[in-house]
Motif scaffolding. Structure first.
Motif, PDB file in Angstrom:
ATOM      1  N   VAL A  10      -1.337  -2.576 -48.056  1.00  0.00           N
ATOM      2  CA  VAL A  10      -1.330  -1.109 -47.893  1.00  0.00           C
ATOM      3  C   VAL A  10      -0.036  -0.568 -47.276  1.00  0.00           C
ATOM      4  CG1 VAL A  10      -2.635  -1.335 -45.722  1.00  0.00           C
ATOM      5  CG2 VAL A  10      -2.670   0.829 -46.894  1.00  0.00           C
ATOM      6  N   ALA A  11       0.716  -1.422 -46.555  1.00  0.00           N
ATOM      7  CA  ALA A  11       1.855  -0.915 -45.771  1.00  0.00           C
ATOM      8  C   ALA A  11       3.022  -0.409 -46.629  1.00  0.00           C
ATOM      9  CB  ALA A  11       2.348  -1.987 -44.806  1.00  0.00           C
ATOM     10  N   LYS A  12       3.246  -1.052 -47.781  1.00  0.00           N
ATOM     11  CA  LYS A  12       4.342  -0.591 -48.640  1.00  0.00           C
ATOM     12  C   LYS A  12       4.081   0.843 -49.099  1.00  0.00           C
ATOM     13  CE  LYS A  12       4.788  -3.755 -51.879  1.00  0.00           C
ATOM     14  NZ  LYS A  12       5.150  -4.237 -53.225  1.00  0.00           N
ATOM     15  N   GLY A  13       2.839   1.082 -49.500  1.00  0.00           N
ATOM     16  CA  GLY A  13       2.451   2.431 -49.936  1.00  0.00           C
ATOM     17  C   GLY A  13       2.574   3.417 -48.793  1.00  0.00           C
ATOM     18  N   TYR A  14       2.159   2.978 -47.595  1.00  0.00           N
ATOM     19  CA  TYR A  14       2.265   3.857 -46.433  1.00  0.00           C
ATOM     20  C   TYR A  14       3.728   4.238 -46.192  1.00  0.00           C
ATOM     21  CZ  TYR A  14       2.046   5.636 -41.707  1.00  0.00           C
ATOM     22  OH  TYR A  14       2.174   6.438 -40.604  1.00  0.00           O
ATOM     23  N   ALA A  15       4.606   3.244 -46.250  1.00  0.00           N
ATOM     24  CA  ALA A  15       6.033   3.502 -46.020  1.00  0.00           C
ATOM     25  C   ALA A  15       6.569   4.482 -47.070  1.00  0.00           C
ATOM     26  CB  ALA A  15       6.812   2.191 -46.049  1.00  0.00           C
ATOM     27  N   ALA A  16       6.165   4.279 -48.331  1.00  0.00           N
ATOM     28  CA  ALA A  16       6.624   5.181 -49.398  1.00  0.00           C
ATOM     29  C   ALA A  16       6.158   6.613 -49.108  1.00  0.00           C
ATOM     30  CB  ALA A  16       6.089   4.712 -50.752  1.00  0.00           C
ATOM     31  N   GLY A  17       4.927   6.743 -48.634  1.00  0.00           N
ATOM     32  CA  GLY A  17       4.395   8.076 -48.306  1.00  0.00           C
ATOM     33  C   GLY A  17       5.171   8.730 -47.180  1.00  0.00           C
ATOM     34  N   LYS A  18       5.545   7.928 -46.178  1.00  0.00           N
ATOM     35  CA  LYS A  18       6.310   8.466 -45.042  1.00  0.00           C
ATOM     36  C   LYS A  18       7.685   8.952 -45.498  1.00  0.00           C
ATOM     37  CE  LYS A  18       4.721   8.410 -40.990  1.00  0.00           C
ATOM     38  NZ  LYS A  18       4.049   9.609 -40.450  1.00  0.00           N
ATOM     39  N   ILE A  19       8.315   8.186 -46.403  1.00  0.00           N
ATOM     40  CA  ILE A  19       9.638   8.592 -46.899  1.00  0.00           C
ATOM     41  C   ILE A  19       9.509   9.876 -47.724  1.00  0.00           C
ATOM     42  CG2 ILE A  19      11.657   7.899 -48.281  1.00  0.00           C
ATOM     43  CD1 ILE A  19      11.147   6.287 -45.656  1.00  0.00           C
ATOM     44  N   ALA A  20       8.458   9.942 -48.535  1.00  0.00           N
ATOM     45  CA  ALA A  20       8.245  11.159 -49.336  1.00  0.00           C
ATOM     46  C   ALA A  20       8.094  12.372 -48.407  1.00  0.00           C
ATOM     47  CB  ALA A  20       7.010  10.999 -50.220  1.00  0.00           C
ATOM     48  N   GLU A  21       7.333  12.201 -47.321  1.00  0.00           N
ATOM     49  CA  GLU A  21       7.159  13.297 -46.343  1.00  0.00           C
ATOM     50  C   GLU A  21       8.493  13.695 -45.736  1.00  0.00           C
ATOM     51  OE1 GLU A  21       4.526  12.428 -43.022  1.00  0.00           O
ATOM     52  OE2 GLU A  21       2.892  12.098 -44.444  1.00  0.00           O
ATOM     53  N   LEU A  22       9.269  12.686 -45.349  1.00  0.00           N
ATOM     54  CA  LEU A  22      10.574  12.954 -44.737  1.00  0.00           C
ATOM     55  C   LEU A  22      11.453  13.777 -45.686  1.00  0.00           C
ATOM     56  CD1 LEU A  22      12.871  12.291 -42.570  1.00  0.00           C
ATOM     57  CD2 LEU A  22      13.424  10.351 -44.033  1.00  0.00           C
ATOM     58  N   LEU A  23      11.482  13.346 -46.958  1.00  0.00           N
ATOM     59  CA  LEU A  23      12.335  14.039 -47.926  1.00  0.00           C
ATOM     60  C   LEU A  23      11.876  15.485 -48.119  1.00  0.00           C
ATOM     61  CD1 LEU A  23      12.859  11.213 -50.572  1.00  0.00           C
ATOM     62  CD2 LEU A  23      14.428  11.969 -48.786  1.00  0.00           C
ATOM     63  N   LYS A  24      10.561  15.672 -48.228  1.00  0.00           N
ATOM     64  CA  LYS A  24      10.049  17.035 -48.415  1.00  0.00           C
ATOM     65  C   LYS A  24      10.410  17.906 -47.215  1.00  0.00           C
ATOM     66  CE  LYS A  24       6.257  15.841 -51.511  1.00  0.00           C
ATOM     67  NZ  LYS A  24       4.835  15.513 -51.616  1.00  0.00           N
ATOM     68  N   SER A  25      10.318  17.320 -46.005  1.00  0.00           N
ATOM     69  CA  SER A  25      10.631  18.109 -44.803  1.00  0.00           C
ATOM     70  C   SER A  25      12.120  18.463 -44.744  1.00  0.00           C
ATOM     71  CB  SER A  25      10.228  17.341 -43.537  1.00  0.00           C
ATOM     72  OG  SER A  25      11.173  16.327 -43.265  1.00  0.00           O
ATOM     73  N   ARG A  26      12.937  17.757 -45.506  1.00  0.00           N
ATOM     74  CA  ARG A  26      14.373  18.077 -45.567  1.00  0.00           C
ATOM     75  C   ARG A  26      14.709  18.944 -46.780  1.00  0.00           C
ATOM     76  NH1 ARG A  26      13.912  15.959 -41.399  1.00  0.00           N
ATOM     77  NH2 ARG A  26      15.241  14.447 -40.350  1.00  0.00           N
ATOM     78  N   GLY A  27      13.681  19.469 -47.417  1.00  0.00           N
ATOM     79  CA  GLY A  27      13.914  20.387 -48.533  1.00  0.00           C
ATOM     80  C   GLY A  27      14.204  19.699 -49.852  1.00  0.00           C
ATOM     81  N   ILE A  28      13.971  18.399 -49.930  1.00  0.00           N
ATOM     82  CA  ILE A  28      14.207  17.700 -51.208  1.00  0.00           C
ATOM     83  C   ILE A  28      12.923  17.751 -52.027  1.00  0.00           C
ATOM     84  CG2 ILE A  28      14.649  15.418 -52.232  1.00  0.00           C
ATOM     85  CD1 ILE A  28      16.547  15.006 -49.819  1.00  0.00           C
ATOM     86  N   SER A  29      13.017  18.315 -53.223  1.00  0.00           N
ATOM     87  CA  SER A  29      11.779  18.428 -53.993  1.00  0.00           C
ATOM     88  C   SER A  29      11.784  17.631 -55.282  1.00  0.00           C
ATOM     89  CB  SER A  29      11.431  19.890 -54.265  1.00  0.00           C
ATOM     90  OG  SER A  29      12.560  20.696 -54.246  1.00  0.00           O
ATOM     91  N   HIS A  30      12.836  16.826 -55.521  1.00  0.00           N
ATOM     92  CA  HIS A  30      12.863  15.974 -56.712  1.00  0.00           C
ATOM     93  C   HIS A  30      13.440  14.621 -56.317  1.00  0.00           C
ATOM     94  CE1 HIS A  30      12.176  19.679 -58.905  1.00  0.00           C
ATOM     95  NE2 HIS A  30      13.232  20.198 -58.292  1.00  0.00           N
ATOM     96  N   ALA A  31      12.583  13.616 -56.227  1.00  0.00           N
ATOM     97  CA  ALA A  31      13.063  12.279 -55.855  1.00  0.00           C
ATOM     98  C   ALA A  31      12.082  11.239 -56.343  1.00  0.00           C
ATOM     99  CB  ALA A  31      13.221  12.175 -54.339  1.00  0.00           C
ATOM    100  N   LEU A  32      12.608  10.043 -56.566  1.00  0.00           N
ATOM    101  CA  LEU A  32      11.764   8.940 -57.008  1.00  0.00           C
ATOM    102  C   LEU A  32      11.952   7.774 -56.040  1.00  0.00           C
ATOM    103  CD1 LEU A  32       9.904   8.864 -59.417  1.00  0.00           C
ATOM    104  CD2 LEU A  32      11.671   7.662 -60.693  1.00  0.00           C
TER     105      LEU A  32
END
Ligand code: AMP
Ligand code: MG
Length: 356
Positions: free
Chosen positions: A182-204
């Motif tokens: 589960v941890a890899k998915g959790y880490a991916a979710g945290k990075i997605a949150e970080l990017l969104k909080s920095r105004g990034i709305s298109h990333a893979l």
């Protein structure tokens, strides 16, 4: 002969067509900003982050620091770390509880939640069995039956105790938590949150084939995500799925395994039997919003098999799955019919929901 009005109509049509094409040409001719990409080996896998919006290069430092932070709390890899929060919990089993960070607590709670939903098919107290099998390590071997049956009573996620101060206690000596599912998915979710909080709305975000998409492609179209053919070399695809702002996580027999006497012993273990799961599946992919949930569910659905796995997936909103069998049959949940495209000619999508 054309009449004058027909001539004018044709002229207008050709003019409009040319302007249209020219317009499109200009749009597509505008160099669409190519993504900025970085990769690192972390969490036991290769991680690639592709940012399709403008962002300061320093964002990558933040990303890698965050992933490193998660790894340094949740790893149980004794060669990489002397201690982590998870190692402390496991070393204190049968003795005392260990106060952990909010992040670690959140992942443990998600593990327990999916443990309940899957009736224990997903069980984060699998650690003693993982270390007995050593799959993916230098010298894996098939453990004796007595060794396995001695360990099985220790594997029971419902015995994990969490008190109001966030201390985690494993009540029996020898119990251990492993967040590898589960941890890899959790880490991916945290990075997605970080990017969104920095105004990034298109990333893979690609965590070793487990994908989290932030938004859609910059032009508004969905991302096309390749699904690995579990029987082929890395990078050979079985199909393609189109998603936006969702995650696509696969659990497969090809990730970590060893062969003995023609049998593949892989890293997804049956918590009841103590052996790698052998139910004919070679991979299960789960598509849902939250990458940690997708990660835990893909492991859970793999252990459960098609029938119970499909029931589990159907019980969770906006969640879909692809079940792939070694005889190259592919089963899709209902919501995937229009967004999954089979690209390998070796496979066939089963018209029925269940195997005969
Ligand atoms: P994944 O690749 O996400 O399916 O996770 C597989 C990893 O999860 C293994 O390498 C183990 O660390 C752990 N694991 C194996 N079997 C289970 C299970 N039944 N429940 C929870 N975690 C498991
Ligand atoms: Mg998983």
């Amino acid at each position: 002969m054309r009449t004058p009005s027909q001539f004018i109509q044709s002229f207008l049509f050709i003019t409009c067509f040319c302007v249209g094409v020219l317009g499109l040409g200009l749009i597509s001719g505008c160099p669409s900003p190519s993504p900025v990409t970085e990769s690192r080996l972390m969490l036991g896998t290769s991680i690639t982050i592709s940012l399709h919006d403008k962002a300061p290069r320093s964002i990558f430092e933040e990303i890698w620091t965050l992933v490193q932070d998660i790894e340094s709390r949740m790893s149980i890899n004794a060669t990489a770390y002397d201690t982590t929060e998870l190692m402390q919990i496991n070393r204190s089993s049968g003795q005392q509880g260990v106060k952990v960070s909010d992040d670690t607590l959140e992942v443990i709670k998600e593990g327990i939640r999916i443990g309940h939903l899957s009736d224990g098919a997903f069980d984060i107290t699998i650690a003693p069995l993982v270390s007995l099998w050593q799959i993916g390590q230098d010298a894996p071997a098939i453990p004796g039956e007595e060794e396995i049956s001695a360990i099985l009573p220790l594997i029971e996620y419902s015995k994990i105790q969490i008190d109001s101060e966030g201390q985690v206690f494993l009540p029996h000596e020898g119990m251990g938590i492993d967040l590898g599912g589960v941890a890899k998915g959790y880490a991916a979710g945290k990075i997605a949150e970080l990017l969104k909080s920095r105004g990034i709305s298109h990333a893979l975000l690609d965590f070793g084939g487990d994908i989290a998409a932030v938004g859609s492609k910059p032009n508004g179209s969905p991302w096309r995500i390749g699904i690995q053919d579990p029987a082929a070399n890395r990078g050979i695809l079985l199909g393609i799925i189109e998603i936006a702002d969702q995650s696509v996580v696969t659990s497969g027999v090809y990730e970590r395994y060893f062969f003995l006497d023609g049998i593949r012993y892989h890293h997804i273990l049956d918590p009841d039997q103590g052996y790698p799961v052998r139910n004919g599946l070679t991979s299960v992919t789960v598509i849902t919003k939250d990458p940690a949930t997708a990660d835990a569910l893909s492991t859970a659905a793999f252990v459960l098999g098609l029938e119970k796995g499909t029931t589990l997936i159907a019980s969770i909103n906006d969640t879909e799955a692809i079940f792939v069998y070694e005889d190259k049959q592919v089963f899709l949940t209902d919501g995937l019919q229009d967004i999954f495209e089979l690209t390998s000619e070796e496979y066939a999508i089963s018209p029925s929901a269940y195997r005969e």
